[in-house]
Scaffold this motif. Sequence first.
Motif, PDB file in Angstrom:
ATOM      1  N   TYR A   3       0.833  -1.204   0.000  1.00 54.89           N
ATOM      2  CA  TYR A   3       0.000   0.000   0.000  1.00 54.89           C
ATOM      3  C   TYR A   3       0.870   1.257   0.000  1.00 54.89           C
ATOM      4  CZ  TYR A   3      -4.063  -2.928   0.943  1.00 54.89           C
ATOM      5  OH  TYR A   3      -5.070  -3.867   0.851  1.00 54.89           O
ATOM      6  N   HIS A  25      -1.939   0.794  14.685  1.00 55.75           N
ATOM      7  CA  HIS A  25      -2.795  -0.204  14.047  1.00 55.75           C
ATOM      8  C   HIS A  25      -2.917   0.079  12.552  1.00 55.75           C
ATOM      9  CE1 HIS A  25      -5.776  -3.280  13.633  1.00 55.75           C
ATOM     10  NE2 HIS A  25      -6.756  -2.440  13.360  1.00 55.75           N
ATOM     11  N   THR A  29      -0.722  -1.847   8.353  1.00 56.25           N
ATOM     12  CA  THR A  29      -1.190  -2.153   6.996  1.00 56.25           C
ATOM     13  C   THR A  29      -0.800  -1.055   6.010  1.00 56.25           C
ATOM     14  OG1 THR A  29      -3.071  -3.414   7.845  1.00 56.25           O
ATOM     15  CG2 THR A  29      -3.235  -2.605   5.576  1.00 56.25           C
ATOM     16  N   GLN A  94     -12.275   0.719  11.127  1.00 56.14           N
ATOM     17  CA  GLN A  94     -11.550  -0.540  11.054  1.00 56.14           C
ATOM     18  C   GLN A  94     -10.667  -0.584   9.808  1.00 56.14           C
ATOM     19  OE1 GLN A  94     -13.508  -4.122  12.676  1.00 56.14           O
ATOM     20  NE2 GLN A  94     -15.430  -3.088  12.197  1.00 56.14           N
ATOM     21  N   VAL A  95      -9.439  -1.016   9.997  1.00 54.86           N
ATOM     22  CA  VAL A  95      -8.485  -1.071   8.897  1.00 54.86           C
ATOM     23  C   VAL A  95      -8.937  -2.044   7.823  1.00 54.86           C
ATOM     24  CG1 VAL A  95      -6.105  -1.664   8.290  1.00 54.86           C
ATOM     25  CG2 VAL A  95      -6.569  -0.314  10.344  1.00 54.86           C
ATOM     26  N   THR A  96      -9.590  -3.128   8.202  1.00 57.02           N
ATOM     27  CA  THR A  96     -10.064  -4.089   7.204  1.00 57.02           C
ATOM     28  C   THR A  96     -11.083  -3.449   6.255  1.00 57.02           C
ATOM     29  OG1 THR A  96     -11.678  -4.896   8.833  1.00 57.02           O
ATOM     30  CG2 THR A  96      -9.619  -6.131   8.602  1.00 57.02           C
ATOM     31  N   ASP A  97     -11.928  -2.585   6.782  1.00 57.19           N
ATOM     32  CA  ASP A  97     -12.865  -1.851   5.924  1.00 57.19           C
ATOM     33  C   ASP A  97     -12.101  -0.935   4.975  1.00 57.19           C
ATOM     34  OD1 ASP A  97     -15.145  -2.993   7.048  1.00 57.19           O
ATOM     35  OD2 ASP A  97     -15.389  -1.387   8.531  1.00 57.19           O
ATOM     36  N   GLU A  99      -9.081  -1.274   3.839  1.00 56.96           N
ATOM     37  CA  GLU A  99      -8.433  -2.076   2.803  1.00 56.96           C
ATOM     38  C   GLU A  99      -9.402  -2.376   1.660  1.00 56.96           C
ATOM     39  OE1 GLU A  99      -5.353  -5.216   3.940  1.00 56.96           O
ATOM     40  OE2 GLU A  99      -6.631  -5.117   5.722  1.00 56.96           O
ATOM     41  N   ARG A 100     -10.619  -2.799   2.000  1.00 56.86           N
ATOM     42  CA  ARG A 100     -11.595  -3.134   0.967  1.00 56.86           C
ATOM     43  C   ARG A 100     -11.943  -1.904   0.126  1.00 56.86           C
ATOM     44  NH1 ARG A 100     -16.252  -4.126   2.523  1.00 56.86           N
ATOM     45  NH2 ARG A 100     -16.126  -3.800   4.773  1.00 56.86           N
ATOM     46  N   GLU A 103      -9.130  -1.136  -2.306  1.00 55.42           N
ATOM     47  CA  GLU A 103      -9.120  -2.084  -3.424  1.00 55.42           C
ATOM     48  C   GLU A 103     -10.192  -1.752  -4.455  1.00 55.42           C
ATOM     49  OE1 GLU A 103      -6.696  -4.118  -4.100  1.00 55.42           O
ATOM     50  OE2 GLU A 103      -5.823  -3.216  -2.309  1.00 55.42           O
TER      51      GLU A 103
END
Length: 226
Positions: A3, A25, A29, A94-97, A99-100, A103
């Motif tokens: 990233y 956190h 990423t 949230q970092v996962t959100d 990331e999506r 992308e």
Amino acid sequence: MSYEDVWVVIPVYNEDRVIADVVEHVRATFPNVVCVDDGSHDDSAGRVASTGAHLVRHPINLGQGAALQTGLSYALSRPGAQHFLTFDADGQHQVTDAERMVEVARAGDADVVLGSRFLEQAEDVPWIKRVVLRTAAVLSRNVRKLRLTDAHNGLRVFARPAAERLHISMNGMAHASEIVSFLANHDFRVREVPVQILYTDYSKAKGQSLINGVNILFDFSLRNRR
């Protein structure tokens, strides 16, 4: 997955209790993070400095809109920066959100990706926030034009062409309405992605009340009439 082309912009105001954990956190990423300390009266700047993130400071508090614009301007000046992610300092994103969402932007499906609390289940959203956000959607012509379900979510991704043309002039919380207006009046492709917000006691204490939400709408409507 790399990233390196993504810069995360975090506006910070009196968040020394949580900001180091949030930044660390995020940086696990996304390595490129710039925090804009917006005239904090606590040790927010010192806590940011301990994380290795980039730090820009406002000598006085100018408001979240100004902090976001300062951060975006700084990130745009960095070599290789192509995508710009705005992220709140209070630990609710949230970092996962993120990331999506990045992308989706990288895939070329959108120029701007907005997080939405309402595309899927929204039971975790406090009822007073649901009232504010639904009211904003009903009253805003721009929100309706873009068919947005959540116009005031701080988790956003801008591709470089959109970030370069965005100039936030509303210093306070009404910047969110200004961003929506910008998007509604340009031909950028806008897409919402479902996200989940972590409403801790801390983040709820820092959040907008119903009356503040109404004030945001009123402030922005007056500006549009000038």
